[in-house]
Structures are given as structure tokens and as C-alpha cells.
Design a protein around this motif. Sequence first.
Motif, PDB file in Angstrom:
ATOM      1  N   LEU A 125      40.581  43.577  35.733  1.00  0.00           N
ATOM      2  CA  LEU A 125      39.428  43.959  36.537  1.00  0.00           C
ATOM      3  C   LEU A 125      38.750  45.163  35.877  1.00  0.00           C
ATOM      4  N   VAL A 126      37.458  45.060  35.697  1.00  0.00           N
ATOM      5  CA  VAL A 126      36.686  46.114  35.023  1.00  0.00           C
ATOM      6  C   VAL A 126      35.891  46.904  36.045  1.00  0.00           C
ATOM      7  N   VAL A 127      35.897  48.215  35.904  1.00  0.00           N
ATOM      8  CA  VAL A 127      35.107  49.111  36.749  1.00  0.00           C
ATOM      9  C   VAL A 127      34.151  49.865  35.829  1.00  0.00           C
ATOM     10  N   ASN A 128      32.882  49.921  36.199  1.00  0.00           N
ATOM     11  CA  ASN A 128      31.915  50.513  35.279  1.00  0.00           C
ATOM     12  C   ASN A 128      31.824  52.031  35.411  1.00  0.00           C
ATOM     13  N   ILE A 129      30.848  52.623  34.742  1.00  0.00           N
ATOM     14  CA  ILE A 129      30.712  54.075  34.634  1.00  0.00           C
ATOM     15  C   ILE A 129      29.845  54.608  35.766  1.00  0.00           C
ATOM     16  N   GLU A 160      27.959  42.773  30.028  1.00  0.00           N
ATOM     17  CA  GLU A 160      27.796  41.667  29.087  1.00  0.00           C
ATOM     18  C   GLU A 160      29.131  41.209  28.516  1.00  0.00           C
ATOM     19  N   GLU A 161      29.950  42.158  28.075  1.00  0.00           N
ATOM     20  CA  GLU A 161      31.228  41.795  27.461  1.00  0.00           C
ATOM     21  C   GLU A 161      32.211  41.255  28.497  1.00  0.00           C
ATOM     22  N   LEU A 167      35.245  38.058  33.358  1.00  0.00           N
ATOM     23  CA  LEU A 167      35.921  39.141  34.059  1.00  0.00           C
ATOM     24  C   LEU A 167      35.019  39.704  35.151  1.00  0.00           C
ATOM     25  N   LYS A 168      35.632  40.064  36.267  1.00  0.00           N
ATOM     26  CA  LYS A 168      34.913  40.698  37.356  1.00  0.00           C
ATOM     27  C   LYS A 168      34.624  42.159  37.005  1.00  0.00           C
ATOM     28  N   VAL A 169      33.415  42.624  37.342  1.00  0.00           N
ATOM     29  CA  VAL A 169      33.051  44.026  37.170  1.00  0.00           C
ATOM     30  C   VAL A 169      32.715  44.620  38.530  1.00  0.00           C
ATOM     31  N   VAL A 170      33.351  45.734  38.869  1.00  0.00           N
ATOM     32  CA  VAL A 170      33.021  46.451  40.100  1.00  0.00           C
ATOM     33  C   VAL A 170      32.036  47.558  39.738  1.00  0.00           C
ATOM     34  N   HIS A 210      41.963  42.310  45.571  1.00  0.00           N
ATOM     35  CA  HIS A 210      42.747  41.495  46.505  1.00  0.00           C
ATOM     36  C   HIS A 210      42.493  40.009  46.278  1.00  0.00           C
ATOM     37  N   GLU A 211      41.233  39.659  46.050  1.00  0.00           N
ATOM     38  CA  GLU A 211      40.902  38.261  45.797  1.00  0.00           C
ATOM     39  C   GLU A 211      41.567  37.757  44.510  1.00  0.00           C
ATOM     40  N   LEU A 212      41.506  38.570  43.459  1.00  0.00           N
ATOM     41  CA  LEU A 212      42.135  38.176  42.190  1.00  0.00           C
ATOM     42  C   LEU A 212      43.639  37.963  42.347  1.00  0.00           C
ATOM     43  N   LEU A 213      44.282  38.901  43.043  1.00  0.00           N
ATOM     44  CA  LEU A 213      45.740  38.872  43.128  1.00  0.00           C
ATOM     45  C   LEU A 213      46.254  37.897  44.173  1.00  0.00           C
ATOM     46  N   SER A 214      45.381  37.462  45.058  1.00  0.00           N
ATOM     47  CA  SER A 214      45.796  36.478  46.077  1.00  0.00           C
ATOM     48  C   SER A 214      45.880  35.073  45.503  1.00  0.00           C
ATOM     49  N   LYS A 215      45.226  34.871  44.385  1.00  0.00           N
ATOM     50  CA  LYS A 215      45.295  33.557  43.725  1.00  0.00           C
ATOM     51  C   LYS A 215      46.616  33.430  42.986  1.00  0.00           C
TER      52      LYS A 215
END
Length: 218
Positions: A125-129, A160-161, A167-170, A210-215
Motif C-alpha cells: 500500500l502506497v501513501v503519498n507526500i 503513475e508508478e 497498487l492502491k495509493v492513499v 482493511h480491504e486489502l488484508l481482508s482478501k
Amino acid sequence: MLASAQTNDSVQTVAAIRYAVIGDSYSCGEGASLAESWPALLTRHLSTNGLAVSLVSNPAKTGWTSQQALDDELPVWKAAKPDFATLQIGVNDWVQGVDAGTFRQHLILLMDAMLKALPDTNRLLVVNIPDFSVTPTGAMYGDGRNISDGLAGFNKIIKEEASKRNLKVVDVFPLSQKMHDDHSLIARDGLHPSAREYALWETVVYPVAHELLSKPAR
């Protein structure tokens, strides 16, 4: 770390999801404490809502760039053998004048190395700046440049990357801008988020994690 799961006829022992972090000051909770960092809050939130998660490594350091993340954090992260990871990097690259192309290459190396090491490539999971320009001392770190625009440009690279790798970005950029009008969201150093601001970030990271880890793990 183990957790018990009750079934109709037995109690099964379930291994906790091993969570490890790569990041900078924003991931280690600079301005608050490690326990008040959003990764620590996320771990507790997930664990009290049906997912056994253990934060096994957070080598994030204040001031570190993507190059330092590659050189110094990635080996520690790999050694922790995580099942789930978050990545939040890039603010110090921009502050220190790393050009966009170099940042992109470092980000590619980080993402690909993390995906290669994770058992399930859906669990990065990616979190931006965030936008530190809105803080009282933020302008000191801009060197005359437009901070918001510069960070937005790096966030575009991150998006973009991440998109190329599904990958999900928050996006915490809008939340960080609330610091402009509410100084209780700013740490005493006048630059970093306070514990209250980190807690706000966690509220937007949590549902995605939570969504990612519930799968079921692949």
C-alpha cells in the motif's frame, strides 16, 4: 505472533500478518512519537477489527530520501519477512533537490524490490507526500520554489508508478492542507504533523488497508 480463531469444533491458531514499513519522518511519527505514528495506529486499528496484524519493522528515518530507503531501509525491511507493507517516500528527495527522473527511478527500484519480496503483490500500500508548505516553518525548506506544486509533481510520479503495478495509493495531500487553518494539527517544531494529524491520516489509510488484508492471500 499468533492469534486464535474460534470455529464450530475447534480453536485454530492463526499467524498474525507481518507488517513492515518503508518511509521517512512521516512514517516514523516525527513531531509526535513512534506509538502515535500512523503505521502504529493502523496496526492497532486493524488488530481490533478482526485482522491480526503485527508491526514487525519500521526503519523509517527523518530526513531520509528514496536513495537511503534503498540502501538502508530495504535490507531491514526484507529481513523482517513481511506479508504486508506500506511505502511513503519522496518529500526529502524534493527538499534536497533530487530531480524528478532520479526520484522516479529510485521509486521504481523500491516498488519492484518490495513486490518481489512480498508473498502477495496485492499487499503493498502506497501513501503519498503531504503538503508541508502550509506549516509555519515549511517555507524554509522550499529554497524559493513552489512547494505545493513541486510535491504535487512528485505525487503524480508516485500515482503513475503505483498505477502501473496495480497498487492502491492513499492520498493524504488534502488532509495535510488542513494544517494551514488548524495549528493543533502541527507539531511543536512548526513543520511536522502532530499526533492529531497522524490520526487523521490513519483514518483514510485504514479502510484501504482493511480491504486489502481482508482478501485471501494469493
